[in-house]
Design an enzyme around this catalytic site. Sequence first.
Site, mmCIF file in Angstrom:
data_model
loop_
_atom_site.group_PDB
_atom_site.id
_atom_site.type_symbol
_atom_site.label_atom_id
_atom_site.label_comp_id
_atom_site.label_asym_id
_atom_site.label_seq_id
_atom_site.Cartn_x
_atom_site.Cartn_y
_atom_site.Cartn_z
ATOM 1 N N PRO A 2 -35.402 22.649 -26.922
ATOM 2 C CA PRO A 2 -35.330 23.970 -27.553
ATOM 3 C C PRO A 2 -33.991 24.179 -28.241
ATOM 4 C CG PRO A 2 -35.267 24.159 -25.153
ATOM 5 C CD PRO A 2 -35.532 22.730 -25.464
ATOM 6 N N GLU A 3 -34.027 24.693 -29.449
ATOM 7 C CA GLU A 3 -32.793 25.039 -30.150
ATOM 8 C C GLU A 3 -32.536 26.539 -29.973
ATOM 9 O OE1 GLU A 3 -31.215 23.281 -33.453
ATOM 10 O OE2 GLU A 3 -32.678 21.673 -33.654
#
Length: 293
Positions: A2-3
């Site tokens: 996840p960014e």
Amino acid sequence: MPELPEVETVRRGLAPVMEGRRIERVEARRPDLRFPFPERFAERIAGRTVTSLGRRAKYLLADLDDGETLVMHLGMSGSFRVTLPETGQAPGAFHHPRSKAAAHDHVTFAMSGGATVTYNDPRRFGFMALIPRAGLETHPLFRHVGIEPLGNELDGALLARLFHGRQTSLKAALLDQRLIAGLGNIYVCEALHRARLSPKRLAGSTASKSGGPTARSERLGLAIREVLQAAIAAGGSTLRDFSHADGELGYFQHSFRVYDREDEPCPTPDCRGVVKRITQTGRSTFFCPVCQE
Ligand SMILES: [Zn+2]
């Protein structure tokens, strides 16, 4: 992995069922994730009220009413699922269907108000920690974390100050978490394309001789905010491991202009370039060699 926009999307999804609510019961089904859970983890947070749910870089920060902060990191594959009592259904965009396998449900929080928040993490690179709120900024996890790319501080002048004199590539400088926190490979590629700056350019060349802002640093500051805000508006990008099964994946990928688009025409109007992929500091960089200078 996840960014930042995904983590911010998760925060926004959890806030309505956690903020101002009491944690009625906690169940940790393992002794550890990436790291062991804090000692007496469930006991220490059961009965506490979450006074606010914030974020720093890619850490979720649940402030508790006893002065501690529950720090939660999603690692490579962590996700949260919210189940509401009326329907047994998850209410929306922050729900990641990949994580339905109950074997990977490691922590549940039963909240006042009736929602159950379940943390699921097949690869277990995520973790949870309890840190006194007052000591957060100086804690080893946060001491070297750079500025928030979505905070009010980030603009052309600040970027110029951060990058002045740096002999690394612009790509590497933007990925340096000690300078800017939470900006990952995808959004760095996208921001550089939007700002029409080559990822190979020296980071220091975006500042004036005295370290002041330039047209380049101003464009870059704007582009970083725009790509992150667009991603958050789209509900977070949902690449690969972090995928939605409901069609949002295809929808969101359309908004990537260069990332994962090797050999496709550059989307900049009137540019005849073709997106190239190169490797920089071990990561793929996608860019247009014609309009990114
Ligand atoms: Zn181009």
